[in-house]
Design a protein around this motif. Sequence first.
Motif, PDB file in Angstrom:
ATOM      1  N   ARG A  45     -95.444 -48.530 -18.305  1.00  0.00           N
ATOM      2  CA  ARG A  45     -96.646 -48.603 -19.140  1.00  0.00           C
ATOM      3  C   ARG A  45     -97.871 -48.676 -18.236  1.00  0.00           C
ATOM      4  O   ARG A  45     -97.976 -49.553 -17.377  1.00  0.00           O
ATOM      5  N   ASN A  51    -107.165 -48.206 -23.128  1.00  0.00           N
ATOM      6  CA  ASN A  51    -106.180 -47.154 -23.387  1.00  0.00           C
ATOM      7  C   ASN A  51    -104.909 -47.402 -22.580  1.00  0.00           C
ATOM      8  O   ASN A  51    -104.959 -47.955 -21.475  1.00  0.00           O
ATOM      9  N   GLY A  53    -100.660 -45.734 -21.874  1.00  0.00           N
ATOM     10  CA  GLY A  53     -99.658 -44.702 -22.079  1.00  0.00           C
ATOM     11  C   GLY A  53     -98.317 -45.169 -21.551  1.00  0.00           C
ATOM     12  O   GLY A  53     -98.245 -46.042 -20.673  1.00  0.00           O
ATOM     13  N   GLU A 106    -107.543 -40.918 -18.561  1.00  0.00           N
ATOM     14  CA  GLU A 106    -106.637 -41.172 -19.672  1.00  0.00           C
ATOM     15  C   GLU A 106    -105.236 -41.463 -19.125  1.00  0.00           C
ATOM     16  O   GLU A 106    -104.698 -40.675 -18.328  1.00  0.00           O
ATOM     17  N   ARG A 108    -102.397 -41.155 -20.482  1.00  0.00           N
ATOM     18  CA  ARG A 108    -101.458 -40.086 -20.829  1.00  0.00           C
ATOM     19  C   ARG A 108    -101.525 -38.945 -19.818  1.00  0.00           C
ATOM     20  O   ARG A 108    -100.507 -38.372 -19.433  1.00  0.00           O
TER      21      ARG A 108
END
Length: 434
Positions: A45, A51, A53, A106, A108
Amino acid sequence: MINRTNLAKSERRILRNREKIKSCKIGFFINASKKGAHCGTVYMRVTIGKNRGELSTGIFVDDRTNWNPQTATIEGNQPHTLFLNQLKSEVEVIFTERFVTQRSLEPRVILQILAGLRGHDVTLPTVLQGIDKMIDQTNQRVGTEIGKATLKAYKTYKERITEFFDYANYGHYMSYEQIKPALASELMIYLKNKRRYSQNYSIKVFQFLRSSINFAVAYEWIDRNPLAQVRLKKEYKAIQALNEKQIQSCIDATFVSTALQKVRDIFIFQCFTGLAYTDVRELKTSQIFQTEKGEYYIEKPRKKTNVVQFIPLLEPALAILANYEKDNCRKHGLLLPVPSNAKMNQYLKDIQDILGIRERLHTHLARKTCTTLFIINGVPQATTCQVMGFSLQMMEKHYLSIRKDIIINDVNNAFKGKFEVYRNDQNSSNQEAV
Protein backbone atom coordinates in the motif's frame (compact mmCIF):
# COMPACT_ATOMS: atom_id res chain seq x y z
CA MET A 1 13.15 26.91 -10.69
CA ILE A 2 9.59 28.18 -11.10
CA ASN A 3 9.05 31.94 -10.82
CA ARG A 4 6.12 32.19 -8.41
CA THR A 5 5.39 35.84 -9.19
CA ASN A 6 4.13 34.85 -12.66
CA LEU A 7 1.79 32.14 -11.36
CA ALA A 8 -1.90 32.42 -10.66
CA LYS A 9 -3.15 32.08 -7.09
CA SER A 10 -4.53 28.60 -7.78
CA GLU A 11 -1.20 27.47 -9.26
CA ARG A 12 0.77 28.75 -6.25
CA ARG A 13 -1.61 26.83 -3.98
CA ILE A 14 -0.98 23.62 -5.94
CA LEU A 15 2.79 24.09 -5.65
CA ARG A 16 2.52 24.71 -1.89
CA ASN A 17 0.52 21.51 -1.48
CA ARG A 18 3.07 19.66 -3.56
CA GLU A 19 5.92 20.87 -1.38
CA LYS A 20 4.14 19.58 1.73
CA ILE A 21 4.49 16.06 0.30
CA LYS A 22 8.05 15.26 1.33
CA SER A 23 7.73 11.49 1.22
CA CYS A 24 5.35 8.66 0.57
CA LYS A 25 4.24 6.07 3.10
CA ILE A 26 4.83 2.46 2.08
CA GLY A 27 3.26 -0.41 3.98
CA PHE A 28 2.44 -4.08 3.56
CA PHE A 29 -0.59 -6.06 4.72
CA ILE A 30 -2.06 -9.51 4.24
CA ASN A 31 -5.28 -9.79 2.29
CA ALA A 32 -7.15 -12.74 3.77
CA SER A 33 -7.49 -15.78 1.51
CA LYS A 34 -10.64 -17.79 0.84
CA LYS A 35 -8.94 -20.63 2.70
CA GLY A 36 -9.24 -18.69 5.95
CA ALA A 37 -8.05 -15.65 7.90
CA HIS A 38 -4.84 -17.44 8.96
CA CYS A 39 -3.29 -17.06 5.49
CA GLY A 40 -3.35 -14.69 2.53
CA THR A 41 -1.47 -12.70 -0.11
CA VAL A 42 0.85 -9.84 0.84
CA TYR A 43 -0.23 -6.49 -0.66
CA MET A 44 1.76 -3.27 -0.87
CA ARG A 45 0.00 0.00 0.00
CA VAL A 46 1.42 3.35 -1.12
CA THR A 47 -0.01 6.51 0.48
CA ILE A 48 0.86 9.99 -0.79
CA GLY A 49 -1.03 12.83 0.83
CA LYS A 50 -4.70 11.83 0.86
CA ASN A 51 -4.38 9.37 -2.02
CA ARG A 52 -3.37 5.75 -1.84
CA GLY A 53 -2.97 2.73 -4.08
CA GLU A 54 -2.55 -0.99 -3.54
CA LEU A 55 -0.75 -3.73 -5.47
CA SER A 56 -0.41 -7.46 -4.95
CA THR A 57 3.18 -8.60 -4.41
CA GLY A 58 2.36 -12.18 -5.42
CA ILE A 59 3.76 -13.54 -2.14
CA PHE A 60 1.48 -15.95 -0.27
CA VAL A 61 1.84 -16.43 3.51
CA ASP A 62 0.61 -19.80 4.79
CA ASP A 63 0.68 -18.86 8.47
CA ARG A 64 -0.14 -15.31 9.57
CA THR A 65 1.84 -15.80 12.80
CA ASN A 66 5.04 -15.79 10.74
CA TRP A 67 4.22 -12.31 9.37
CA ASN A 68 5.50 -9.12 11.04
CA PRO A 69 3.61 -6.09 9.62
CA GLN A 70 5.88 -3.52 11.36
CA THR A 71 9.09 -4.76 9.74
CA ALA A 72 7.43 -6.37 6.67
CA THR A 73 9.30 -9.62 7.28
CA ILE A 74 8.27 -13.26 6.95
CA GLU A 75 9.85 -15.47 9.58
CA GLY A 76 11.75 -18.34 8.04
CA ASN A 77 11.50 -16.96 4.49
CA GLN A 78 14.41 -14.61 3.87
CA PRO A 79 14.10 -14.49 0.02
CA HIS A 80 10.53 -13.18 0.21
CA THR A 81 11.51 -10.69 2.91
CA LEU A 82 14.34 -9.36 0.74
CA PHE A 83 11.94 -9.12 -2.21
CA LEU A 84 9.52 -6.97 -0.18
CA ASN A 85 12.36 -4.67 0.90
CA GLN A 86 13.45 -4.39 -2.72
CA LEU A 87 9.92 -3.39 -3.78
CA LYS A 88 9.86 -0.72 -1.09
CA SER A 89 13.19 0.69 -2.26
CA GLU A 90 12.04 0.77 -5.89
CA VAL A 91 8.88 2.68 -4.96
CA GLU A 92 10.97 5.25 -3.06
CA VAL A 93 13.21 5.72 -6.11
CA ILE A 94 10.23 6.12 -8.45
CA PHE A 95 8.58 8.61 -6.09
CA THR A 96 11.74 10.69 -5.70
CA GLU A 97 12.33 10.85 -9.45
CA ARG A 98 8.75 11.91 -10.17
CA PHE A 99 8.76 14.45 -7.34
CA VAL A 100 11.96 16.11 -8.56
CA THR A 101 10.76 16.23 -12.18
CA GLN A 102 7.31 17.53 -11.10
CA ARG A 103 5.34 14.65 -12.59
CA SER A 104 2.13 13.11 -11.33
CA LEU A 105 2.45 11.66 -7.82
CA GLU A 106 -0.66 9.52 -8.02
CA PRO A 107 0.02 6.26 -6.08
CA ARG A 108 -1.74 4.27 -8.79
CA VAL A 109 0.67 5.61 -11.41
CA ILE A 110 3.71 4.84 -9.25
CA LEU A 111 2.52 1.26 -8.68
CA GLN A 112 1.90 0.79 -12.41
CA ILE A 113 5.47 1.90 -13.11
CA LEU A 114 6.69 -0.52 -10.44
CA ALA A 115 4.75 -3.38 -12.07
CA GLY A 116 6.15 -2.49 -15.50
CA LEU A 117 2.74 -1.52 -16.88
CA ARG A 118 3.95 1.93 -17.91
CA GLY A 119 7.08 4.02 -18.02
CA HIS A 120 7.92 7.56 -16.96
CA ASP A 121 11.00 8.30 -19.02
CA VAL A 122 9.01 11.10 -20.75
CA THR A 123 7.40 13.92 -18.79
CA LEU A 124 3.63 13.67 -19.11
CA PRO A 125 1.95 16.86 -20.33
CA THR A 126 -0.74 18.65 -18.38
CA VAL A 127 -4.33 18.71 -19.64
CA LEU A 128 -3.87 22.14 -21.23
CA GLN A 129 -0.58 21.10 -22.83
CA GLY A 130 -2.31 18.06 -24.28
CA ILE A 131 -5.05 20.29 -25.71
CA ASP A 132 -2.39 22.51 -27.29
CA LYS A 133 -0.84 19.49 -28.99
CA MET A 134 -4.24 18.37 -30.29
CA ILE A 135 -4.93 21.86 -31.67
CA ASP A 136 -1.50 21.89 -33.35
CA GLN A 137 -2.32 18.63 -35.12
CA THR A 138 -5.74 20.00 -36.08
CA ASN A 139 -4.05 23.05 -37.59
CA GLN A 140 -2.10 20.75 -39.92
CA ARG A 141 -5.38 19.30 -41.23
CA VAL A 142 -6.93 22.67 -42.09
CA GLY A 143 -7.75 22.90 -45.77
CA THR A 144 -7.74 19.14 -46.34
CA GLU A 145 -9.99 17.54 -43.72
CA ILE A 146 -11.42 20.42 -41.69
CA GLY A 147 -12.11 24.13 -42.15
CA LYS A 148 -10.65 27.21 -40.51
CA ALA A 149 -13.89 27.75 -38.59
CA THR A 150 -13.43 24.42 -36.80
CA LEU A 151 -9.89 25.34 -35.75
CA LYS A 152 -11.12 28.72 -34.50
CA ALA A 153 -13.86 27.00 -32.49
CA TYR A 154 -11.31 24.62 -30.93
CA LYS A 155 -9.19 27.55 -29.78
CA THR A 156 -12.24 29.21 -28.25
CA TYR A 157 -13.17 25.99 -26.42
CA LYS A 158 -9.64 25.81 -25.04
CA GLU A 159 -9.94 29.37 -23.70
CA ARG A 160 -13.20 28.48 -21.93
CA ILE A 161 -11.64 25.36 -20.38
CA THR A 162 -8.61 27.36 -19.22
CA GLU A 163 -10.90 29.93 -17.58
CA PHE A 164 -12.82 27.12 -15.89
CA PHE A 165 -9.63 25.57 -14.49
CA ASP A 166 -8.70 28.94 -12.98
CA TYR A 167 -12.22 29.49 -11.61
CA ALA A 168 -12.39 26.01 -10.04
CA ASN A 169 -8.84 26.32 -8.61
CA TYR A 170 -7.51 23.45 -10.71
CA GLY A 171 -4.84 25.70 -12.21
CA HIS A 172 -2.80 25.37 -15.39
CA TYR A 173 -0.85 22.39 -14.01
CA MET A 174 -3.85 20.07 -13.76
CA SER A 175 -2.83 16.54 -14.74
CA TYR A 176 -4.93 13.90 -16.47
CA GLU A 177 -4.85 11.79 -13.31
CA GLN A 178 -6.83 14.50 -11.49
CA ILE A 179 -9.80 14.32 -13.88
CA LYS A 180 -12.89 12.71 -12.37
CA PRO A 181 -16.39 12.20 -13.85
CA ALA A 182 -17.70 14.93 -11.51
CA LEU A 183 -15.66 17.43 -13.53
CA ALA A 184 -18.36 17.34 -16.24
CA SER A 185 -20.99 18.67 -13.83
CA GLU A 186 -18.66 21.39 -12.55
CA LEU A 187 -17.82 22.50 -16.09
CA MET A 188 -21.47 22.64 -17.18
CA ILE A 189 -22.45 24.67 -14.10
CA TYR A 190 -19.64 27.14 -14.77
CA LEU A 191 -20.47 27.56 -18.46
CA LYS A 192 -24.22 27.96 -17.93
CA ASN A 193 -24.22 30.04 -14.73
CA LYS A 194 -21.04 32.10 -14.96
CA ARG A 195 -20.62 32.41 -18.73
CA ARG A 196 -24.38 32.36 -19.48
CA TYR A 197 -23.96 29.88 -22.31
CA SER A 198 -26.79 27.74 -23.62
CA GLN A 199 -27.07 24.04 -22.86
CA ASN A 200 -26.05 23.05 -26.39
CA TYR A 201 -22.99 25.30 -26.56
CA SER A 202 -21.88 24.15 -23.10
CA ILE A 203 -22.12 20.56 -24.32
CA LYS A 204 -19.86 21.44 -27.27
CA VAL A 205 -17.17 22.70 -24.87
CA PHE A 206 -17.51 19.55 -22.77
CA GLN A 207 -17.32 17.30 -25.84
CA PHE A 208 -14.13 19.07 -26.88
CA LEU A 209 -12.61 18.39 -23.45
CA ARG A 210 -13.66 14.74 -23.68
CA SER A 211 -12.14 14.47 -27.17
CA SER A 212 -8.88 15.91 -25.86
CA ILE A 213 -8.79 13.19 -23.19
CA ASN A 214 -9.37 10.55 -25.89
CA PHE A 215 -6.39 12.14 -27.64
CA ALA A 216 -4.38 11.67 -24.42
CA VAL A 217 -5.47 8.02 -24.19
CA ALA A 218 -4.17 7.46 -27.73
CA TYR A 219 -0.77 8.79 -26.63
CA GLU A 220 -0.94 6.68 -23.43
CA TRP A 221 -0.73 9.73 -21.18
CA ILE A 222 -3.69 8.26 -19.31
CA ASP A 223 -5.07 4.72 -19.23
CA ARG A 224 -8.74 5.53 -19.77
CA ASN A 225 -11.08 8.46 -20.29
CA PRO A 226 -12.89 9.27 -17.00
CA LEU A 227 -15.49 11.29 -18.94
CA ALA A 228 -16.25 8.57 -21.50
CA GLN A 229 -19.50 7.47 -19.86
CA VAL A 230 -20.84 10.97 -19.13
CA ARG A 231 -24.05 11.63 -21.10
CA LEU A 232 -25.50 15.12 -21.50
CA LYS A 233 -28.84 15.86 -23.12
CA LYS A 234 -29.10 18.45 -25.88
CA GLU A 235 -32.03 20.83 -26.21
CA TYR A 236 -33.84 20.72 -29.54
CA LYS A 237 -35.68 23.92 -30.43
CA ALA A 238 -38.42 24.38 -33.00
CA ILE A 239 -37.09 25.09 -36.48
CA GLN A 240 -37.41 28.74 -37.54
CA ALA A 241 -37.98 29.24 -41.27
CA LEU A 242 -39.69 31.60 -43.71
CA ASN A 243 -43.01 30.63 -45.26
CA GLU A 244 -43.81 30.91 -48.97
CA LYS A 245 -45.56 34.27 -48.56
CA GLN A 246 -42.52 35.79 -46.82
CA ILE A 247 -40.18 34.41 -49.48
CA GLN A 248 -42.33 35.90 -52.26
CA SER A 249 -42.42 39.29 -50.53
CA CYS A 250 -38.63 39.20 -50.34
CA ILE A 251 -38.42 38.36 -54.06
CA ASP A 252 -40.84 41.13 -55.06
CA ALA A 253 -39.15 43.81 -52.93
CA THR A 254 -37.22 46.60 -54.65
CA PHE A 255 -34.22 48.14 -52.91
CA VAL A 256 -32.43 51.38 -53.74
CA SER A 257 -29.13 50.00 -52.45
CA THR A 258 -27.38 47.61 -54.84
CA ALA A 259 -25.72 45.95 -51.83
CA LEU A 260 -29.13 45.04 -50.38
CA GLN A 261 -30.22 43.85 -53.82
CA LYS A 262 -27.24 41.48 -54.09
CA VAL A 263 -27.62 40.16 -50.55
CA ARG A 264 -31.33 39.55 -51.15
CA ASP A 265 -30.54 37.60 -54.35
CA ILE A 266 -27.92 35.46 -52.62
CA PHE A 267 -30.29 34.76 -49.71
CA ILE A 268 -33.11 33.72 -52.07
CA PHE A 269 -30.66 31.55 -54.02
CA GLN A 270 -29.83 29.79 -50.73
CA CYS A 271 -33.54 29.35 -49.99
CA PHE A 272 -34.00 27.39 -53.24
CA THR A 273 -30.73 25.41 -53.14
CA GLY A 274 -30.12 24.79 -49.42
CA LEU A 275 -26.47 25.81 -49.71
CA ALA A 276 -24.80 26.99 -46.51
CA TYR A 277 -22.96 30.33 -46.50
CA THR A 278 -19.51 28.78 -47.02
CA ASP A 279 -20.76 26.62 -49.88
CA VAL A 280 -22.54 29.42 -51.75
CA ARG A 281 -19.53 31.71 -51.30
CA GLU A 282 -17.23 29.13 -52.93
CA LEU A 283 -19.73 27.96 -55.58
CA LYS A 284 -17.91 27.72 -58.93
CA THR A 285 -19.02 27.45 -62.53
CA SER A 286 -17.33 24.04 -62.71
CA GLN A 287 -19.83 22.70 -60.15
CA ILE A 288 -22.86 23.36 -62.40
CA PHE A 289 -23.86 20.46 -64.65
CA GLN A 290 -26.57 19.80 -67.23
CA THR A 291 -28.55 16.63 -67.87
CA GLU A 292 -29.37 15.23 -71.31
CA LYS A 293 -32.79 16.87 -71.03
CA GLY A 294 -31.17 20.27 -70.51
CA GLU A 295 -31.90 20.53 -66.76
CA TYR A 296 -29.24 22.16 -64.59
CA TYR A 297 -28.04 20.95 -61.21
CA ILE A 298 -25.27 21.49 -58.64
CA GLU A 299 -23.06 18.62 -57.51
CA LYS A 300 -20.43 19.40 -54.91
CA PRO A 301 -19.23 18.17 -51.50
CA ARG A 302 -20.51 20.15 -48.54
CA LYS A 303 -17.67 22.08 -46.89
CA LYS A 304 -18.68 21.17 -43.34
CA THR A 305 -19.17 17.40 -43.68
CA ASN A 306 -17.69 16.60 -47.11
CA VAL A 307 -21.00 14.88 -47.98
CA VAL A 308 -21.83 15.29 -51.68
CA GLN A 309 -24.91 17.42 -52.36
CA PHE A 310 -26.97 16.91 -55.52
CA ILE A 311 -29.13 20.01 -56.00
CA PRO A 312 -31.51 20.48 -58.96
CA LEU A 313 -31.65 24.18 -59.87
CA LEU A 314 -35.20 25.56 -59.78
CA GLU A 315 -36.32 28.50 -61.93
CA PRO A 316 -35.81 31.20 -59.24
CA ALA A 317 -32.24 30.00 -58.67
CA LEU A 318 -31.47 29.91 -62.41
CA ALA A 319 -32.87 33.43 -62.83
CA ILE A 320 -30.58 34.75 -60.09
CA LEU A 321 -27.52 33.11 -61.66
CA ALA A 322 -28.44 34.66 -65.01
CA ASN A 323 -28.52 38.13 -63.43
CA TYR A 324 -24.83 37.85 -62.49
CA GLU A 325 -23.40 36.43 -65.71
CA LYS A 326 -21.44 39.65 -66.34
CA ASP A 327 -20.45 40.30 -62.73
CA ASN A 328 -16.76 40.57 -61.82
CA CYS A 329 -17.04 37.45 -59.66
CA ARG A 330 -17.23 35.34 -62.84
CA LYS A 331 -13.67 36.38 -63.71
CA HIS A 332 -12.55 34.48 -60.61
CA GLY A 333 -14.65 31.43 -61.45
CA LEU A 334 -17.30 32.21 -58.81
CA LEU A 335 -21.02 32.30 -59.60
CA LEU A 336 -22.20 34.92 -57.10
CA PRO A 337 -20.64 38.04 -55.49
CA VAL A 338 -20.96 36.86 -51.89
CA PRO A 339 -19.72 39.33 -49.22
CA SER A 340 -18.41 38.33 -45.79
CA ASN A 341 -20.74 36.50 -43.44
CA ALA A 342 -20.83 39.49 -41.08
CA LYS A 343 -21.86 41.88 -43.87
CA MET A 344 -24.42 39.40 -45.18
CA ASN A 345 -26.09 39.16 -41.77
CA GLN A 346 -25.93 42.93 -41.30
CA TYR A 347 -27.66 43.59 -44.64
CA LEU A 348 -30.19 40.82 -43.97
CA LYS A 349 -31.14 42.56 -40.73
CA ASP A 350 -31.80 45.74 -42.74
CA ILE A 351 -33.96 43.75 -45.18
CA GLN A 352 -35.84 42.24 -42.25
CA ASP A 353 -36.63 45.70 -40.88
CA ILE A 354 -37.70 47.03 -44.29
CA LEU A 355 -40.04 44.10 -45.04
CA GLY A 356 -41.32 43.79 -41.46
CA ILE A 357 -40.45 40.10 -41.14
CA ARG A 358 -40.61 38.80 -37.57
CA GLU A 359 -38.05 36.02 -37.99
CA ARG A 360 -34.45 37.15 -37.64
CA LEU A 361 -32.89 36.91 -41.08
CA HIS A 362 -29.42 35.38 -41.22
CA THR A 363 -27.54 33.26 -43.73
CA HIS A 364 -28.29 29.91 -42.08
CA LEU A 365 -32.03 30.65 -41.98
CA ALA A 366 -32.06 30.20 -45.77
CA ARG A 367 -30.87 26.60 -45.45
CA LYS A 368 -33.60 25.81 -42.91
CA THR A 369 -36.14 27.54 -45.14
CA CYS A 370 -35.12 25.37 -48.10
CA THR A 371 -35.55 22.17 -46.07
CA THR A 372 -38.95 23.34 -44.85
CA LEU A 373 -40.08 24.19 -48.39
CA PHE A 374 -39.10 20.75 -49.63
CA ILE A 375 -40.94 19.00 -46.80
CA ILE A 376 -44.12 21.07 -47.07
CA ASN A 377 -44.30 20.59 -50.84
CA GLY A 378 -44.07 16.81 -50.50
CA VAL A 379 -40.48 16.14 -51.58
CA PRO A 380 -39.54 12.68 -50.19
CA GLN A 381 -37.25 12.57 -47.16
CA ALA A 382 -34.52 10.66 -48.97
CA THR A 383 -34.45 13.25 -51.76
CA THR A 384 -34.41 16.14 -49.30
CA CYS A 385 -31.49 14.57 -47.42
CA GLN A 386 -29.55 14.14 -50.67
CA VAL A 387 -30.09 17.79 -51.58
CA MET A 388 -29.29 19.14 -48.11
CA GLY A 389 -26.44 16.75 -47.39
CA PHE A 390 -27.54 15.37 -44.03
CA SER A 391 -28.79 12.05 -42.63
CA LEU A 392 -32.37 10.82 -42.30
CA GLN A 393 -31.91 10.56 -38.54
CA MET A 394 -30.93 14.22 -38.28
CA MET A 395 -33.85 15.28 -40.45
CA GLU A 396 -36.42 13.30 -38.48
CA LYS A 397 -35.09 14.67 -35.19
CA HIS A 398 -35.11 18.36 -36.20
CA TYR A 399 -37.93 18.62 -38.74
CA LEU A 400 -40.55 16.22 -37.32
CA SER A 401 -42.78 19.10 -36.16
CA ILE A 402 -42.97 20.43 -39.73
CA ARG A 403 -43.97 17.02 -41.08
CA LYS A 404 -46.90 16.49 -38.68
CA ASP A 405 -49.52 17.86 -41.09
CA ILE A 406 -48.02 15.86 -43.95
CA ILE A 407 -48.01 12.67 -41.88
CA ILE A 408 -51.66 13.18 -40.91
CA ASN A 409 -52.64 13.79 -44.53
CA ASP A 410 -50.69 10.74 -45.73
CA VAL A 411 -52.35 8.44 -43.18
CA ASN A 412 -55.83 9.85 -43.84
CA ASN A 413 -55.40 9.55 -47.60
CA ALA A 414 -54.16 5.97 -47.26
CA PHE A 415 -57.32 4.88 -45.40
CA LYS A 416 -59.79 7.31 -46.95
CA GLY A 417 -63.06 5.57 -47.87
CA LYS A 418 -61.89 2.06 -46.98
CA PHE A 419 -64.08 1.66 -43.91
CA GLU A 420 -67.02 3.76 -45.09
CA VAL A 421 -68.16 0.92 -47.39
CA TYR A 422 -68.12 -1.54 -44.51
CA ARG A 423 -70.05 0.86 -42.30
CA ASN A 424 -72.65 1.58 -45.00
CA ASP A 425 -73.10 -2.15 -45.69
CA GLN A 426 -73.60 -2.76 -42.00
CA ASN A 427 -76.19 0.01 -41.73
CA SER A 428 -78.07 -1.24 -44.79
CA SER A 429 -78.10 -4.82 -43.50
CA ASN A 430 -79.41 -3.62 -40.17
CA GLN A 431 -82.17 -1.69 -41.91
CA GLU A 432 -83.13 -4.79 -43.93
CA ALA A 433 -83.18 -6.85 -40.77
CA VAL A 434 -85.54 -4.36 -39.17
